[in-house]
Design an enzyme around this catalytic site. Sequence first.
Site, PDB file in Angstrom:
ATOM      1  CE  LYS A   1     -23.304  -4.332 -32.977  1.00 51.74           C
ATOM      2  NZ  LYS A   1     -24.542  -4.990 -32.604  1.00 51.74           N
TER       3      LYS A   1
ATOM      4  CD  GLU B   1     -13.383  -6.727 -21.041  1.00 44.79           C
ATOM      5  OE1 GLU B   1     -13.748  -5.841 -21.862  1.00 44.79           O
ATOM      6  OE2 GLU B   1     -14.072  -7.088 -20.075  1.00 44.79           O
TER       7      GLU B   1
ATOM      8  N   GLY C   1     -23.727  -8.955 -31.441  1.00 44.02           N
ATOM      9  CA  GLY C   1     -22.409  -9.560 -31.216  1.00 44.02           C
ATOM     10  C   GLY C   1     -22.462 -11.079 -31.182  1.00 44.02           C
ATOM     11  NE  ARG C   2     -27.433 -12.116 -27.350  1.00 43.74           N
ATOM     12  CZ  ARG C   2     -27.505 -10.828 -27.046  1.00 43.74           C
ATOM     13  NH1 ARG C   2     -26.405 -10.127 -26.917  1.00 43.74           N
ATOM     14  NH2 ARG C   2     -28.680 -10.246 -26.877  1.00 43.74           N
TER      15      ARG C   2
ATOM     16  CD  GLU D   1     -24.150 -10.819 -24.190  1.00 41.23           C
ATOM     17  OE1 GLU D   1     -23.227 -10.650 -23.377  1.00 41.23           O
ATOM     18  OE2 GLU D   1     -23.976 -10.691 -25.412  1.00 41.23           O
TER      19      GLU D   1
ATOM     20  CG  HIS E   1     -15.792 -41.184 -17.318  1.00 37.90           C
ATOM     21  ND1 HIS E   1     -15.756 -42.431 -16.727  1.00 37.90           N
ATOM     22  CD2 HIS E   1     -16.026 -41.404 -18.631  1.00 37.90           C
ATOM     23  CE1 HIS E   1     -15.930 -43.359 -17.649  1.00 37.90           C
ATOM     24  NE2 HIS E   1     -16.101 -42.767 -18.819  1.00 37.90           N
TER      25      HIS E   1
ATOM     26  CE  LYS F   1     -19.597  -4.155 -21.486  1.00 37.08           C
ATOM     27  NZ  LYS F   1     -20.095  -3.715 -22.782  1.00 37.08           N
TER      28      LYS F   1
HETATM   29  O1  F6P Z   1     -20.666  -8.658 -23.168  1.00 35.16           O
HETATM   30  C1  F6P Z   1     -21.278  -7.600 -23.797  1.00 35.16           C
HETATM   31  C2  F6P Z   1     -20.895  -7.486 -25.225  1.00 35.16           C
HETATM   32  O2  F6P Z   1     -21.423  -6.307 -25.702  1.00 35.16           O
HETATM   33  C3  F6P Z   1     -21.332  -8.678 -26.083  1.00 35.16           C
HETATM   34  O3  F6P Z   1     -22.658  -8.621 -26.443  1.00 35.16           O
HETATM   35  C4  F6P Z   1     -20.394  -8.573 -27.207  1.00 35.16           C
HETATM   36  O4  F6P Z   1     -20.366  -9.749 -27.964  1.00 35.16           O
HETATM   37  C5  F6P Z   1     -19.104  -8.311 -26.458  1.00 35.16           C
HETATM   38  O5  F6P Z   1     -19.475  -7.450 -25.407  1.00 35.16           O
HETATM   39  C6  F6P Z   1     -17.994  -7.712 -27.267  1.00 35.16           C
HETATM   40  O6  F6P Z   1     -18.353  -6.486 -27.816  1.00 35.16           O
HETATM   41  P1  F6P Z   1     -17.540  -5.835 -28.984  1.00 35.16           P
HETATM   42  O7  F6P Z   1     -17.609  -6.733 -30.165  1.00 35.16           O
HETATM   43  O8  F6P Z   1     -18.192  -4.505 -29.244  1.00 35.16           O
HETATM   44  O9  F6P Z   1     -16.111  -5.660 -28.530  1.00 35.16           O
END
Ligand code: F6P
Length: 550
Positions: free
Chosen positions: A211, A217, A273-274, A359, A390, A514
């Site tokens: 987003k 990452e 995002g979620r 979240e 199990h 972060k």
């Molecule tokens: O973990 C925090 C967060 O902002 C989430 O809400 C989001 O889904 C994720 O990081 C990834 O963010 P992006 O889509 O901006 O890479």
Amino acid sequence: MNADGRTRLNQTSEWTALAKHREELGDVQLRELFAADSGRGTAYTLRVGDLYVDYSKHLVTDDTLRLLRELAAATDVFGLRDAMFRGEKINTTENRAVLHTALRAPRDAVIEVDGENVVPGVHAVLDKMADFANRVRSGEWTGHTGKRIRNVVNVGIGGSDLGPAMAYEVLRAFTDRSLTVRFVSNVDGADLHEAIRDLDPAETLFVIASKTFTTIETVTNATSARGWLLDALGGGEAAVAKHFVALSTNAEKVAEFGIDTANMFEFWDWVGGRYSYDSAIGLALMIAIGPDNFREMLDGFRIVDEHFRTAPAESNVPLLLGLLGIWYGNFHDAQSHAVLPYSHYLSKFTAYLQQLDMESNGKYVGRDGREVEWQTGPVVWGTPGTNGQHAYYQLIHQGTKLIPADFIGFARPVGELGDRLKAQHDLLMANFFAQTQALAFGKTPEEVRAEGVPEELVPHKTFKGNHPTTTILAPELTPSVLGQLVALYEHKVFVQGAVWNIDSFDQWGVELGKILAKRVEPALTEGAEVEGLDASTKALVGTYRELRGR
Ligand code: F6P
């Protein structure tokens, strides 16, 4: 009183009435409730779309449900719901509208944000996605060397990974099996390595999902993926243009990374995002299942959206599920909530719900900026039955904790299983029904004794029961049913956030880690003196460097 003029939740008469009611009910037994009402097993059920929802095995009476609905009315859950659907900026800490429901609105709907109808934009992106997905699926879109794309690797994390990865797994039976689709999220290089090590770069498309397009990452993995591709194919920008597309709200950062914005699929800051896998974030999924199945999934979402928006409180399923969670979390001290799907295809469903729920509602500060004085979101956990049976079901049956659980099952198996494997479905579902029965009604000492069990073993073989469950039963796990299930949980989470008076749509709690990671990194790589490291972290970093041979 709250700063926003609302009475503090735990001081409202509706809350107090629920607390009193809880005391009066004491340790009411499901056995008693069922004995007192022979119609309970059908009366305490609701339907929404294809979902049959049985809530009879809950520690509730008509009075409980009425009092819970009164709490929802007092906290104006439906008022906030209407504001959300209207596109008002109910995400107050980020000053944003919350409009994932617009992602599945029909073409002719009008939903305005800042005076602009967002629906045409949603459909323009869906159409662009469909066109691209079709070109990849048909082989018309080729890689830099002219080879057909056979592998799709989604690179993203959090909401840019969990949703599409979950849905791809759920809808495997609907996927084009000639395509290899993988999901990379972890900044641990092992994730990317394992995802691409056996792939031909010339046949691989990377879908970079972020987003913000600033997530460390994702940007790191995307950079490594680009290096891997260019090492193999060369071709610079021209190769990147054929093998990289971006899903983002941030055109500037996408361009900066080197992806042509013509290859960018847009979404908007009013999609959390979620809550985003039915937006452009679902592109890898759409390539896998095809645009028609994707649209069927959106139709499923819409069925539950419409139900949540219009059904009266008494028959509103997301409202009910949200309130049941409040009943246990706030009035029974339950700390967690298990989601236990009896479908192998739903193996990532609970992990997806963890982000959606935790979240969203893992907050101790209310919308008024004050600390709440009541429990908020539960720990959500679970894996598919029967594997859990199990492993950890022992604790649910005979442990000391109250763990409300959702059981999700299907009448018909899905996919090309063949007759022999299809026959296993009844055994799977026999377990499904048996478990909620055992959890609710247990086994009394008398029943154990009647089986001739020696007296010293009777306490061990007794099941107290009274463990509350919701059963959600659907005909088959289709794209539409998946959409219905996800929307159901989205709105359940919404209801709870509304009652608890928290902003379910921000996620400030992930920021500190972060920032600290960025600060610590030079200490690991260069041995830099990092200011503000506590004694424990300093020693740990020192040990790490030593073990790393630096
Ligand atoms: O973990 C925090 C967060 O902002 C989430 O809400 C989001 O889904 C994720 O990081 C990834 O963010 P992006 O889509 O901006 O890479």
